[in-house]
Design a protein around this motif. Sequence first.
Motif, mmCIF file in Angstrom:
data_model
loop_
_atom_site.group_PDB
_atom_site.id
_atom_site.type_symbol
_atom_site.label_atom_id
_atom_site.label_comp_id
_atom_site.label_asym_id
_atom_site.label_seq_id
_atom_site.Cartn_x
_atom_site.Cartn_y
_atom_site.Cartn_z
ATOM 1 N N LEU A 270 0.891 -1.138 0.059
ATOM 2 C CA LEU A 270 -0.064 -0.103 0.000
ATOM 3 C C LEU A 270 0.867 1.322 0.092
ATOM 4 O O LEU A 270 0.453 2.347 -0.633
ATOM 5 C CB LEU A 270 -0.900 -0.058 1.215
ATOM 6 N N ALA A 271 2.173 1.329 0.546
ATOM 7 C CA ALA A 271 2.916 2.364 0.745
ATOM 8 C C ALA A 271 4.421 1.786 0.811
ATOM 9 O O ALA A 271 4.591 0.849 1.373
ATOM 10 C CB ALA A 271 2.595 2.946 1.902
ATOM 11 N N GLU A 272 5.387 2.447 0.209
ATOM 12 C CA GLU A 272 6.632 2.261 0.215
ATOM 13 C C GLU A 272 7.602 3.449 0.296
ATOM 14 O O GLU A 272 7.106 4.420 -0.387
ATOM 15 C CB GLU A 272 7.047 1.318 -0.936
ATOM 16 N N TYR A 273 8.671 3.348 0.676
ATOM 17 C CA TYR A 273 9.531 4.380 0.470
ATOM 18 C C TYR A 273 11.213 4.034 0.534
ATOM 19 O O TYR A 273 11.432 3.006 1.381
ATOM 20 C CB TYR A 273 9.641 5.019 1.885
ATOM 21 N N THR A 274 11.835 4.581 -0.352
ATOM 22 C CA THR A 274 13.399 4.485 -0.525
ATOM 23 C C THR A 274 13.728 5.598 -1.141
ATOM 24 O O THR A 274 13.288 6.264 -1.932
ATOM 25 C CB THR A 274 13.653 3.207 -1.205
ATOM 26 N N GLU A 275 15.214 5.958 -0.827
ATOM 27 C CA GLU A 275 15.932 6.727 -1.384
ATOM 28 C C GLU A 275 16.980 6.168 -2.423
ATOM 29 O O GLU A 275 17.968 6.895 -2.806
ATOM 30 C CB GLU A 275 16.520 7.601 -0.457
#
Length: 208
Positions: free
Chosen positions: A18-23
């Motif tokens: 549903l939600a993901e985050y990475t740099e």
Amino acid sequence: MSQESFIYSFVARGTMVLAEYTEFTGNFPAIATQCLQRLTSSNNKFTYNCDHHTFNFLVEDGYAYCVVAKESVGKQVSIAFLERMKADFKKRYGGGKADTATAKSLNKDFGPFMKQHMQYIIDHAEEIEKLLKVKAQVSEVKSIMLENIDKTLERGENLTILVDKTEDLRSQAQQFKKQGTQVRRKMWLQNMKIKLVVLGILLILVLV
């Protein structure tokens, strides 16, 4: 902890992210998704090691929370991040929004908060590790206390048996004492009877 300690994170309902985050760029999302497919639906915590990274999962109530971290990051620190992210996610979307959200539809909304939680753990890593050590020590002391209580209860059962036996012996001793008193009294009466008989015979002889 360095800024590269946490590489990637997501929140999923079942197997849908549903939600993901990475740099960072790389195959971390693909590997994490593959791991997600293999997770059981029961509430639990899982950690997989791959290419000097750990893939940490927290599964609860049909939702999976994941963070990919460097191998140098302690497992408990990664779990602390997942617990923090889970609490925030449930607070924001626990009213039903998460149950109907589509794939990656919460990226824009929740992604920045995932970044904030990563940064918080990185900035407070030392304090968190100390707190985790204290919790582990408390847990160990609690386990020792429970073990000692169990042993005490076991000894208590043995003491109860010993007390019961002591009571039995005391009762028997009182019974023997009572019987001894009765025997002594009976013998004293017999001796008195014999003495009276002898005295009577002597009186008769004197009178005659």
